[in-house]
Structures are given as structure tokens and as C-alpha cells.
Design a protein around this motif. Structure first.
Motif, PDB file in Angstrom:
ATOM      1  N   GLY A 134      37.506  38.585  40.995  1.00  0.00           N
ATOM      2  CA  GLY A 134      37.222  37.777  39.831  1.00  0.00           C
ATOM      3  C   GLY A 134      35.736  37.479  39.627  1.00  0.00           C
ATOM      4  O   GLY A 134      35.201  37.689  38.525  1.00  0.00           O
ATOM      5  N   ARG A 151      40.406  36.044  43.915  1.00  0.00           N
ATOM      6  CA  ARG A 151      39.288  35.367  44.562  1.00  0.00           C
ATOM      7  C   ARG A 151      38.174  36.335  44.928  1.00  0.00           C
ATOM      8  O   ARG A 151      36.999  35.960  44.945  1.00  0.00           O
ATOM      9  CB  ARG A 151      39.773  34.641  45.817  1.00  0.00           C
ATOM     10  N   GLU A 168      37.946  39.298  29.426  1.00  0.00           N
ATOM     11  CA  GLU A 168      39.283  39.016  29.934  1.00  0.00           C
ATOM     12  C   GLU A 168      40.338  39.195  28.853  1.00  0.00           C
ATOM     13  O   GLU A 168      40.208  38.690  27.745  1.00  0.00           O
ATOM     14  CB  GLU A 168      39.350  37.590  30.474  1.00  0.00           C
ATOM     15  N   SER A 189      43.720  39.514  33.080  1.00  0.00           N
ATOM     16  CA  SER A 189      43.553  38.184  33.665  1.00  0.00           C
ATOM     17  C   SER A 189      43.819  38.192  35.163  1.00  0.00           C
ATOM     18  O   SER A 189      43.256  37.383  35.906  1.00  0.00           O
ATOM     19  CB  SER A 189      44.502  37.189  32.986  1.00  0.00           C
ATOM     20  N   ARG A 210      41.644  36.368  38.095  1.00  0.00           N
ATOM     21  CA  ARG A 210      42.233  35.363  38.973  1.00  0.00           C
ATOM     22  C   ARG A 210      42.052  35.687  40.447  1.00  0.00           C
ATOM     23  O   ARG A 210      42.246  34.834  41.309  1.00  0.00           O
ATOM     24  CB  ARG A 210      43.727  35.230  38.675  1.00  0.00           C
TER      25      ARG A 210
END
Length: 249
Positions: free
Chosen positions: A89, A86, A99, A80, A84
Motif C-alpha cells: 500500500g 501493509r 485507487e 483497493s 490496503r
């Protein structure tokens, strides 16, 4: 060229040299599970870039011309924390990665991976789960996910190992990125090898712990074969995997 595969190939070339061996063992059609050792975040572009060059693209199946015969697609399970980010992801989502989060979300991730295998896809997994590497980079104790997937799907497992991507960068994300920047100048060599598939009949009737141990032993065997040799079969700096059609699993 898929976006993530193209980026990974570019980063792989930028960071140094990669010697490839045994990539005729990688399938281009599934169901199949690819299990890879994990020592640093820097090994991700090396692995994905090498797979892409070998015809196993890090993305969802395109169902286009030659898909499943001339090239294939692999969807990796990813933390995950990756989703997460930026920066990373959106790339993980574009590549169709699955995920996997904290303990309570593990079953959902495995369910998604099983569904992908049931559709005849190829799933990639880092069975160690994180990058807290041993001193010598040898594979650490594998988690149960790879055994659960193998038993539930009856898919072959292809053991893949590298030695040792930590020469690019290791440790924290900041330290790994710092090492990657200097690797552009240092031009280190990483060796990557795919071993022979573990066929379903080899683990039929085994317990999940026995399957996990079998996969770990085979990945470690591939890793050790690299750790005890001085280079790949194509000589220093080799970067081209063999051209091949879909190998029989």
C-alpha cells in the motif's frame, strides 16, 4: 531512481529474464493510456521494472530535467486491495497509483484518471481487472474503463502484452509468492512487447463497446505475436530496452 521503479527493476532481475520488444512505442509524455494484460500478481514487478528501464517511471511526474523528453512517468490504476496491504500500500501511494475499489468507487477512480490525462500525464490500466487467467494466458474480456478513458480524453492507447509471467508464479497470493521464490533458482524468461499506438482518430465516433473491443483486439494481437514466437529480437535473456527519444504518437 524513483523508489517503486528501483524496487521493480530489482525484483525483475531477481525473478528471471525479461525479453523486451517494441518499447520505442511507449511515450514519455502524455496524455496517453497504456493498456496491459494481467495474468498474475507476479507480472506487476515485471511490467513496472521493464517500463522503468525503458524510461517510463512508475510515479507521479517529477517535472525535473528531461521529464517528458528523456523520461516519462506512468500512474497505474490499482485495486483497493493493493492500497490496503501493509507492505504494498505505501509503495502504491508513493507511485501515485489511482485507487479503484468496488463498483460504487469506479466512477471516482475514472474521474481521477481523466484528470491526470487532462494534465498531460500517462495512465496505465489492466483492462481485465483481475488475475483469473485463462488456461493459455490469453487476454480475457476487457472491462469498460479503458474505453471510457479513451473516449473522454481522446488520448492514444498503447497496447502492451507479456507472455507469460505465470512462469514466475500464479494463482493465490501465497502460491504466487512461493513461485517467485523458486524463480530465483529457475530463472524463467518472460517476454514483453509494446505494440503500435491506437490513435484517437481510429476510435473517433465509436461506441464505448467498440473502443473496448478495439483495445482488446490490439492487446491480444500483441500477446499472440509473442505466443507464436520462440523469443525476442535480442536473443535469450535480453533485458535492455532500446535507447530512444520521445516517440511521436
Amino acid at each position: 531512481m524513483e523508489l517503486v521503479g528501483g524496487i521493480a527493476v530489482g525484483l525483475k532481475r531477481l525473478f528471471g529474464r525479461v525479453e523486451l520488444d517494441g518499447f520505442e512505442n511507449l511515450p514519455v509524455s502524455g496524455p496517453a493510456i497504456v493498456a496491459v494484460n494481467h495474468t498474475t500478481i507476479a507480472d506487476v514487478p515485471v511490467v513496472l521494472g521493464a517500463f522503468h528501464r525503458a524510461g517510463l517511471h512508475p510515479s507521479v511526474p517529477c517535472e525535473g530535467m528531461g521529464c517528458g523528453s528523456e523520461h516519462g512517468h506512468v500512474r497505474f490504476l490499482a485495486s483497493s486491495l493493493v492500497f490496503r496491504s501493509r507492505m504494498i500500500g505505501p509503495l502504491a501511494r508513493h507511485a501515485g497509483m489511482i485507487e479503484i475499489g468496488w463498483r460504487w468507487s469506479g466512477p471516482a477512480a475514472l474521474r481521477s484518471a481523466r484528470e491526470a490525462l487532462a494534465r498531460g500525464e500517462i495512465v496505465g490500466i489492466y483492462p481485465e481487472g483481475d488475475v483469473s487467467a485463462t488456461d493459455d494466458g490469453s487476454p480475457r474480456r476487457f472491462r469498460f474503463g479503458v474505453g471510457r478513458l479513451a473516449l473522454d480524453s481522446g488520448a492514444p492507447v498503447i497496447p502492451v502484452a507479456h507472455h507469460d509471467a505465470r512462469v514466475i508464479g500464479s494463482g493465490s497470493t501465497a502460491r504466487s509468492l512461493g513461485g517467485a521464490l523458486t524463480a530465483v533458482v529457475r530463472r524463467p524468461t518472460v517476454r514483453l512487447r509494446a505494440g503500435r499506438p491506437i490513435r484517437p482518430e481510429e476510435f473517433a465516433g465509436c461506441s464505448i463497446r467498440e473502443v473496448v473491443d478495439m483495445v482488446q483486439d490490439r492487446v491480444t494481437e500483441v500477446w499472440r505475436s509473442l505466443a507464436t514466437t520462440s523469443g525476442g529480437p535480442d536473443g535469450p535473456g535480453a533485458v535492455r530496452p532500446p535507447r530512444r527519444t520521445n516517440p511521436a504518437l
